[in-house]
Enzyme design. Structure first.
Site, mmCIF file in Angstrom:
data_model
loop_
_atom_site.group_PDB
_atom_site.id
_atom_site.type_symbol
_atom_site.label_atom_id
_atom_site.label_comp_id
_atom_site.label_asym_id
_atom_site.label_seq_id
_atom_site.Cartn_x
_atom_site.Cartn_y
_atom_site.Cartn_z
ATOM 1 N N LYS A 139 0.449 -1.700 0.169
ATOM 2 C CA LYS A 139 -0.204 0.187 -0.117
ATOM 3 C C LYS A 139 0.939 0.820 0.237
ATOM 4 C CE LYS A 139 -3.475 -1.920 2.628
ATOM 5 N NZ LYS A 139 -4.785 -1.991 3.763
ATOM 6 N N HIS A 142 0.842 6.513 3.323
ATOM 7 C CA HIS A 142 -0.039 7.842 3.156
ATOM 8 C C HIS A 142 -0.471 8.468 4.575
ATOM 9 C CE1 HIS A 142 -3.660 6.015 5.741
ATOM 10 N NE2 HIS A 142 -3.137 4.601 5.191
ATOM 11 N N HIS A 145 -0.926 7.213 7.822
ATOM 12 C CA HIS A 145 0.962 5.988 8.510
ATOM 13 C C HIS A 145 1.601 7.707 9.134
ATOM 14 C CE1 HIS A 145 0.350 3.122 4.961
ATOM 15 N NE2 HIS A 145 -0.235 2.521 6.202
#
Length: 608
Positions: A139, A142, A145
């Site tokens: 992933k 973004h 996090h």
């Protein structure tokens, strides 16, 4: 002595001891810093001394009358049950500023906190392992996090500055059914050509598509679970069943499944490193759920079964925490019906490996509040395993935090951190260009703009308490008004500019006659600088809140801003000696501001 205010504490303790017959060693730790300079510099709550025979309010009045003004302090004041102490302005600057200038980057930090034995430094330093960031593989990094990453980085810097040996671990979400779902999605929607162009973006697209397909099944599963119905059939059919079966292939070591997992894991880590580098965050190890060994999990389950803690239910193995005095933790699955491990048993196994391999004195988990119950279950499971595991659990700490609202990977409504940093950096660059003269003086404007953008993000996040949720708003980050990261950077750059213009060397500043700093603005600014070590110590010992440091730095910069018109250096009518003393004061302020910014993870700029 790392904290110059401790010299004041020692002096005050001896004065109070003289008039009270209380031992000075008991008095000194009871002298607290005040949260506002309007309330003095130090305060003593008389009840803390536990003196019998008279009421605390009477003792406070009696002692205040008996203690005179000294070369260190004004005559104290009795405020109810408290004694208020104010530092004597005449000698304050001479006692505080030289220590700041001589200590430099180490001012404010007491490294004795990190010693195993303060009386024997040769015994070595204590070791902390801090787990933070911990995104799921495959992933994009973004902004969801972001909080764990920057809070964990702050704690790492805080512990290191206080003398600890810190081991920074990134515990990736790289195993389990969720990854199995991504792998199933890859086999349906994966495209090698698109993957080679932008691997993380394509994997995110795959994940969003497969999650949308899964949604009806997941809703049916959760509804049946809520009705306490048998969910075995739902779990083993459709996408849920496919994801679980794929994960079972991984745990069984299927070469094809493991090869795909490793491919996604390796490329995810390389992608994350770019974002970490921009944030100036570094790890000692990239670990993850996949690194938990079967032997560790087997031991966890064996001990729990021997102690009657783990038991079978509906084909799975679980712990009913309600039976062990923890009703709020309910029931947790340790091993699924199909024999695959659940993330609780993996996390307990990981804890065993950490204690046995790294020998930490403290393990800190920086995990958001939505996982509070899971972390409590982790600690409680270790406790229920008996010794030595129960003792380990007492040395584990959970640093929790709220969420950034307004984003979800499954819905695809994600603001990628790289995009956010680029957008803010571009905006900062545009603002810098509005003043062409200053812009020409900046050596690397693009890099400076990026630094300002990161400062904006960090300070917005750190301005409130960790536990508070906040809405992610790009417009708010871009604002130059109020207490923002760019404002702190501007304050530091202005102090650097003053230093360049005056041209004084550190040697000249160290020879300044600091007794000339008697103006109220100079005194208040010096008092603020003196309190920095106490602010850091309080943050380390009490609350681990970056907001405590941020609040202090804004108060300091406000004091600076109000001082410039009153404490001029160039062309000061009071003469060159006063100019030199003021320059020393401003350099000390720059040093403290820099130290606080570095602690937060900001890289101070010298021009902008």
């Amino acid at each position: 002595m790392s904290n110059p205010v401790d010299a004041y504490r020692s002096h005050i303790a001896s004065e109070v001891a003289r008039v009270s017959a209380v031992d000075a060693d008991k008095i000194q730790p009871a002298l607290d810093w005040t949260r506002s300079m309007e309330h003095g510099d130090l305060v003593l709550a008389v009840p803390r001394l536990q003196v019998k025979g008279k009421k605390p309010i009477e003792l406070a009045k009696e002692w205040a009358e008996a203690i005179p003004q000294t070369e260190w302090i004004k005559k104290p004041q009795a405020i109810g049950i408290q004694l208020r102490f104010d530092f004597l302005p005449d000698t304050l600057a001479s006692k505080i500023l030289p220590q700041i200038l001589s200590k430099g980057d180490s001012y404010g930090f007491d490294t004795t906190y990190g010693l195993r034995d303060v009386s024997n430094p040769a015994a070595g330093r204590k070791r902390a392992m801090i787990e933070f960031s911990s995104p799921n593989i495959a992933k994009e990094f973004h902004v969801g996090h972001l909080r764990s990453t920057i809070i964990g980085a702050f704690l790492s810097k805080l512990y290191e500055s206080m003398g600890w040996d810190v081991f920074k671990m990134n515990y990736l979400g790289d195993w389990g059914r969720q990854y199995g779902l991504l792998a199933v999605g890859w086999h349906r929607y994966g495209d090698e050509a698109r993957f080679s162009e932008d691997p993380i973006a394509h994997l995110l697209d795959v994940y969003v598509k497969i999650s949308a397909e899964l949604k009806p099944e997941e809703e049916a599963y959760q509804a049946a679970k809520k009705r306490k119905e048998d969910t075995a059939e739902l779990e083993n059919t459709g996408l849920l069943g496919e994801a679980k079966r794929y994960f079972k292939r991984m745990e069984d070591g299927d070469p094809e499944a493991v090869a795909l997992w490793r491919k996604f894991r390796d490329i995810s880590i390389e992608n994350y490193k770019g974002s970490y580098e921009r944030l100036d965050v570094h790890f000692d190890e990239y670990s993850g759920e996949s690194k938990v060994e079967k032997e560790s999990m087997d031991r966890v389950e064996r001990v729990l079964q021997e102690r009657g803690v783990m038991e079978p239910k509906d084909g799975a193995m679980m712990i009913d925490f309600k039976k062990h005095g923890a009703k709020n933790l309910d029931v947790a699955i340790m091993r699924n019906r199909n024999g695959t491990s659940n993330y609780l048993v993996r996390d307990v196994g990981s804890a065993l490996q950490r204690w046995e391999r790294y020998g930490a004195d403290e393990i800190i988990y920086v995990i958001m509040s939505e996982q509070d119950v899971h972390v409590q279950r982790l600690f409680k499971t270790l406790e229920l395993m008996g010794e030595p595991y129960a003792d380990w659990s007492k040395k584990m700490k959970h640093i929790t935090f709220g969420k950034i609202q307004g984003m979800s990977t499954r819905k695809g409504t994600v603001k990628f951190l790289g995009q956010v940093l680029d957008d803010i950096g571009t905006s900062m660059h545009e603002v810098m260009r509005r003043n062409e003269d200053k812009y020409q003086q900046v050596q690397n404007p693009a890099e400076t703009a990026d630094t300002l953008g990161i400062s904006a993000i960090l300070v917005q996040d750190f301005s409130g308490k960790r536990i508070n949720n906040y809405k992610f708003e790009l417009e708010r980050m871009l604002s130059f008004e109020g207490d923002t990261g760019p404002y702190l950077q501007y304050a530091h750059a202005r102090l650097c500019s003053i230093n360049r213009k005056t041209g004084y060397t550190r040697t000249q500043l160290s020879q300044a006659d600091l007794s000339l700093l008697q103006e109220s603005h100079a005194v208040d600014l010096t008092r603020s600088l003196a309190s920095f070590p106490d602010i850091v110590s309080h943050t380390y010992r009490i609350n681990q809140e970056p907001s405590t440091i941020v609040t202090y730095l804004f108060k300091l910069t406000h004091a600076l801003s109000s001082s410039y018109d009153h404490l001029k250096i160039i062309g000061a009518r009071e003469g060159p000696e006063v100019s030199l003393a003021r320059a020393a004061l401003y350099e000390a302020a720059r040093q403290v501001l820099r130290n606080g910014m570095m602690l937060l993870g900001l890289r101070p700029v010298e021009s902008m």
